[in-house]
Write a protein that holds these residues in place. Structure first.
Motif, PDB file in Angstrom:
ATOM      1  N   ALA A  93     -12.647  38.684  18.922  1.00 44.27           N
ATOM      2  CA  ALA A  93     -12.782  39.558  19.888  1.00 44.27           C
ATOM      3  C   ALA A  93     -11.356  39.601  20.747  1.00 44.27           C
ATOM      4  CB  ALA A  93     -13.926  38.769  21.037  1.00 44.27           C
ATOM      5  N   HIS A  94     -10.607  38.531  20.987  1.00 46.63           N
ATOM      6  CA  HIS A  94      -9.475  38.606  21.468  1.00 46.63           C
ATOM      7  C   HIS A  94      -8.477  39.633  20.923  1.00 46.63           C
ATOM      8  CE1 HIS A  94      -9.658  35.490  24.673  1.00 46.63           C
ATOM      9  NE2 HIS A  94     -10.522  34.955  23.781  1.00 46.63           N
ATOM     10  N   ILE A  95      -8.335  39.693  19.604  1.00 46.68           N
ATOM     11  CA  ILE A  95      -7.417  40.828  18.787  1.00 46.68           C
ATOM     12  C   ILE A  95      -8.079  41.957  19.032  1.00 46.68           C
ATOM     13  CG2 ILE A  95      -8.292  40.519  16.583  1.00 46.68           C
ATOM     14  CD1 ILE A  95      -4.735  40.799  17.542  1.00 46.68           C
ATOM     15  N   ALA A  96      -9.423  42.253  18.819  1.00 45.25           N
ATOM     16  CA  ALA A  96     -10.131  43.668  19.391  1.00 45.25           C
ATOM     17  C   ALA A  96      -9.667  43.943  20.550  1.00 45.25           C
ATOM     18  CB  ALA A  96     -11.450  43.400  18.987  1.00 45.25           C
ATOM     19  N   LEU A  97      -9.863  43.156  21.534  1.00 41.24           N
ATOM     20  CA  LEU A  97      -9.398  43.768  22.965  1.00 41.24           C
ATOM     21  C   LEU A  97      -7.893  44.155  23.076  1.00 41.24           C
ATOM     22  CD1 LEU A  97     -10.145  43.995  25.882  1.00 41.24           C
ATOM     23  CD2 LEU A  97      -9.914  41.820  26.410  1.00 41.24           C
ATOM     24  N   ALA A  98      -7.028  43.169  22.368  1.00 41.72           N
ATOM     25  CA  ALA A  98      -5.556  43.487  22.366  1.00 41.72           C
ATOM     26  C   ALA A  98      -5.490  44.845  21.800  1.00 41.72           C
ATOM     27  CB  ALA A  98      -4.913  42.252  21.727  1.00 41.72           C
ATOM     28  N   ARG A  99      -6.066  44.950  20.657  1.00 42.85           N
ATOM     29  CA  ARG A  99      -5.664  46.329  19.973  1.00 42.85           C
ATOM     30  C   ARG A  99      -6.195  47.422  20.807  1.00 42.85           C
ATOM     31  NH1 ARG A  99      -6.943  44.045  13.967  1.00 42.85           N
ATOM     32  NH2 ARG A  99      -4.798  43.073  13.756  1.00 42.85           N
ATOM     33  N   THR A 100      -7.357  47.414  21.686  1.00 41.27           N
ATOM     34  CA  THR A 100      -7.954  48.468  22.272  1.00 41.27           C
ATOM     35  C   THR A 100      -7.074  48.651  23.497  1.00 41.27           C
ATOM     36  OG1 THR A 100     -10.310  47.591  21.732  1.00 41.27           O
ATOM     37  CG2 THR A 100      -9.822  49.100  24.050  1.00 41.27           C
ATOM     38  N   LEU A 101      -6.605  47.733  24.295  1.00 42.73           N
ATOM     39  CA  LEU A 101      -5.563  47.832  25.174  1.00 42.73           C
ATOM     40  C   LEU A 101      -4.359  48.453  24.543  1.00 42.73           C
ATOM     41  CD1 LEU A 101      -6.097  44.344  26.836  1.00 42.73           C
ATOM     42  CD2 LEU A 101      -6.869  46.532  27.853  1.00 42.73           C
ATOM     43  N   GLU A 102      -3.671  48.303  23.477  1.00 52.49           N
ATOM     44  CA  GLU A 102      -2.510  48.821  23.087  1.00 52.49           C
ATOM     45  C   GLU A 102      -2.808  50.353  22.913  1.00 52.49           C
ATOM     46  OE1 GLU A 102      -0.905  44.744  20.865  1.00 52.49           O
ATOM     47  OE2 GLU A 102      -1.965  46.167  19.750  1.00 52.49           O
ATOM     48  N   ARG A 103      -4.009  50.695  22.357  1.00 55.37           N
ATOM     49  CA  ARG A 103      -4.180  52.066  22.190  1.00 55.37           C
ATOM     50  C   ARG A 103      -4.043  52.756  23.450  1.00 55.37           C
ATOM     51  NH1 ARG A 103      -9.011  53.593  18.098  1.00 55.37           N
ATOM     52  NH2 ARG A 103      -8.450  55.608  18.749  1.00 55.37           N
ATOM     53  N   GLN A 104      -4.382  51.845  24.482  1.00 52.50           N
ATOM     54  CA  GLN A 104      -4.347  52.490  25.920  1.00 52.50           C
ATOM     55  C   GLN A 104      -2.833  52.363  26.507  1.00 52.50           C
ATOM     56  OE1 GLN A 104      -8.131  51.717  28.184  1.00 52.50           O
ATOM     57  NE2 GLN A 104      -8.478  50.315  26.622  1.00 52.50           N
ATOM     58  N   ASN A 105      -2.040  52.047  25.759  1.00 51.23           N
ATOM     59  CA  ASN A 105      -0.571  51.738  26.290  1.00 51.23           C
ATOM     60  C   ASN A 105      -0.523  51.063  27.266  1.00 51.23           C
ATOM     61  OD1 ASN A 105       0.613  53.557  24.570  1.00 51.23           O
ATOM     62  ND2 ASN A 105       0.093  55.331  25.722  1.00 51.23           N
ATOM     63  N   ARG A 106      -1.403  49.694  27.397  1.00 52.66           N
ATOM     64  CA  ARG A 106      -1.480  48.633  28.049  1.00 52.66           C
ATOM     65  C   ARG A 106      -0.839  47.411  27.429  1.00 52.66           C
ATOM     66  NH1 ARG A 106      -7.468  49.147  29.998  1.00 52.66           N
ATOM     67  NH2 ARG A 106      -7.050  47.403  31.114  1.00 52.66           N
ATOM     68  N   HIS A 107       0.212  47.408  27.006  1.00 55.39           N
ATOM     69  CA  HIS A 107       0.877  46.499  25.956  1.00 55.39           C
ATOM     70  C   HIS A 107       1.014  45.188  26.559  1.00 55.39           C
ATOM     71  CE1 HIS A 107       1.609  49.345  22.771  1.00 55.39           C
ATOM     72  NE2 HIS A 107       1.795  50.180  23.674  1.00 55.39           N
ATOM     73  N   GLU A 108       1.524  45.267  27.925  1.00 59.29           N
ATOM     74  CA  GLU A 108       1.661  43.974  28.676  1.00 59.29           C
ATOM     75  C   GLU A 108       0.343  43.003  28.823  1.00 59.29           C
ATOM     76  OE1 GLU A 108       3.440  42.466  32.869  1.00 59.29           O
ATOM     77  OE2 GLU A 108       4.588  44.066  31.807  1.00 59.29           O
ATOM     78  N   GLU A 109      -0.769  43.804  29.154  1.00 61.77           N
ATOM     79  CA  GLU A 109      -1.883  43.203  29.342  1.00 61.77           C
ATOM     80  C   GLU A 109      -2.682  42.747  27.914  1.00 61.77           C
ATOM     81  OE1 GLU A 109      -6.256  44.269  31.116  1.00 61.77           O
ATOM     82  OE2 GLU A 109      -4.547  45.397  31.368  1.00 61.77           O
ATOM     83  N   ALA A 110      -2.398  43.616  26.951  1.00 55.59           N
ATOM     84  CA  ALA A 110      -2.728  43.239  25.433  1.00 55.59           C
ATOM     85  C   ALA A 110      -2.122  42.031  24.892  1.00 55.59           C
ATOM     86  CB  ALA A 110      -2.319  44.474  24.777  1.00 55.59           C
ATOM     87  N   ALA A 111      -0.799  41.738  25.474  1.00 52.63           N
ATOM     88  CA  ALA A 111      -0.085  40.597  24.919  1.00 52.63           C
ATOM     89  C   ALA A 111      -0.779  39.396  25.097  1.00 52.63           C
ATOM     90  CB  ALA A 111       1.462  40.597  25.504  1.00 52.63           C
ATOM     91  N   THR A 112      -1.402  39.214  26.296  1.00 42.83           N
ATOM     92  CA  THR A 112      -2.258  37.869  26.420  1.00 42.83           C
ATOM     93  C   THR A 112      -3.023  37.640  25.543  1.00 42.83           C
ATOM     94  OG1 THR A 112      -1.747  38.343  28.954  1.00 42.83           O
ATOM     95  CG2 THR A 112      -3.452  37.004  28.361  1.00 42.83           C
ATOM     96  N   TYR A 113      -3.887  38.364  25.208  1.00 42.54           N
ATOM     97  CA  TYR A 113      -4.955  38.665  24.194  1.00 42.54           C
ATOM     98  C   TYR A 113      -4.504  38.318  22.869  1.00 42.54           C
ATOM     99  CZ  TYR A 113      -7.911  39.448  28.160  1.00 42.54           C
ATOM    100  OH  TYR A 113      -8.389  39.443  29.344  1.00 42.54           O
ATOM    101  N   ARG A 114      -3.418  39.051  22.572  1.00 42.47           N
ATOM    102  CA  ARG A 114      -2.721  38.982  21.333  1.00 42.47           C
ATOM    103  C   ARG A 114      -2.113  37.266  21.099  1.00 42.47           C
ATOM    104  NH1 ARG A 114      -1.614  41.787  16.919  1.00 42.47           N
ATOM    105  NH2 ARG A 114      -2.379  43.589  18.064  1.00 42.47           N
TER     106      ARG A 114
END
Length: 108
Positions: free
Chosen positions: A75-96
């Protein structure tokens, strides 16, 4: 005779595998409303949303999964990838990073 949750899950899984994530999500949404704590239903619904580019819905669904099970590394990596697709890379980094810690060091 009404379909069982299991039958609906399998029907949605097949539609997702056949490349129709929109229909898969449509089939799953009412079942998830009835069983909001089902991690397997939420995971499949999140995948359907992700693959149909319904990214806000995917994000919300993956966040619910993490709420239900904070150590669900998938679920963490799925959320990270979802955020990345929305160009929210900084937020995604936490979940990654959380995924990396839980999965033994890999960032993907």
């Amino acid at each position: 005779m009404a379909e069982s949750t299991y039958d609906t899950f399998n029907q949605a899984r097949i539609f997702l595998e056949l490349g129709d994530p929109i229909y898969a999500a449509r089939v799953l949404e009412p079942v998830v409303e009835d069983e909001p704590g089902s991690r397997s239903l939420l995971e499949l619904l999140g995948r359907a949303y992700f693959h149909s580019a319904q990214l806000n819905k995917a994000e919300s669904t993956f966040r619910k999964l993490i709420e239900l099970d904070p150590v669900d590394n998938w679920a963490h990596i799925a959320l990270a990838r979802t955020l990345e697709r929305q160009n929210r890379h900084e937020e995604a980094a936490t979940y990654r990073r959380m995924y990396a810690v839980m999965s033994g060091g890999s960032l993907d």
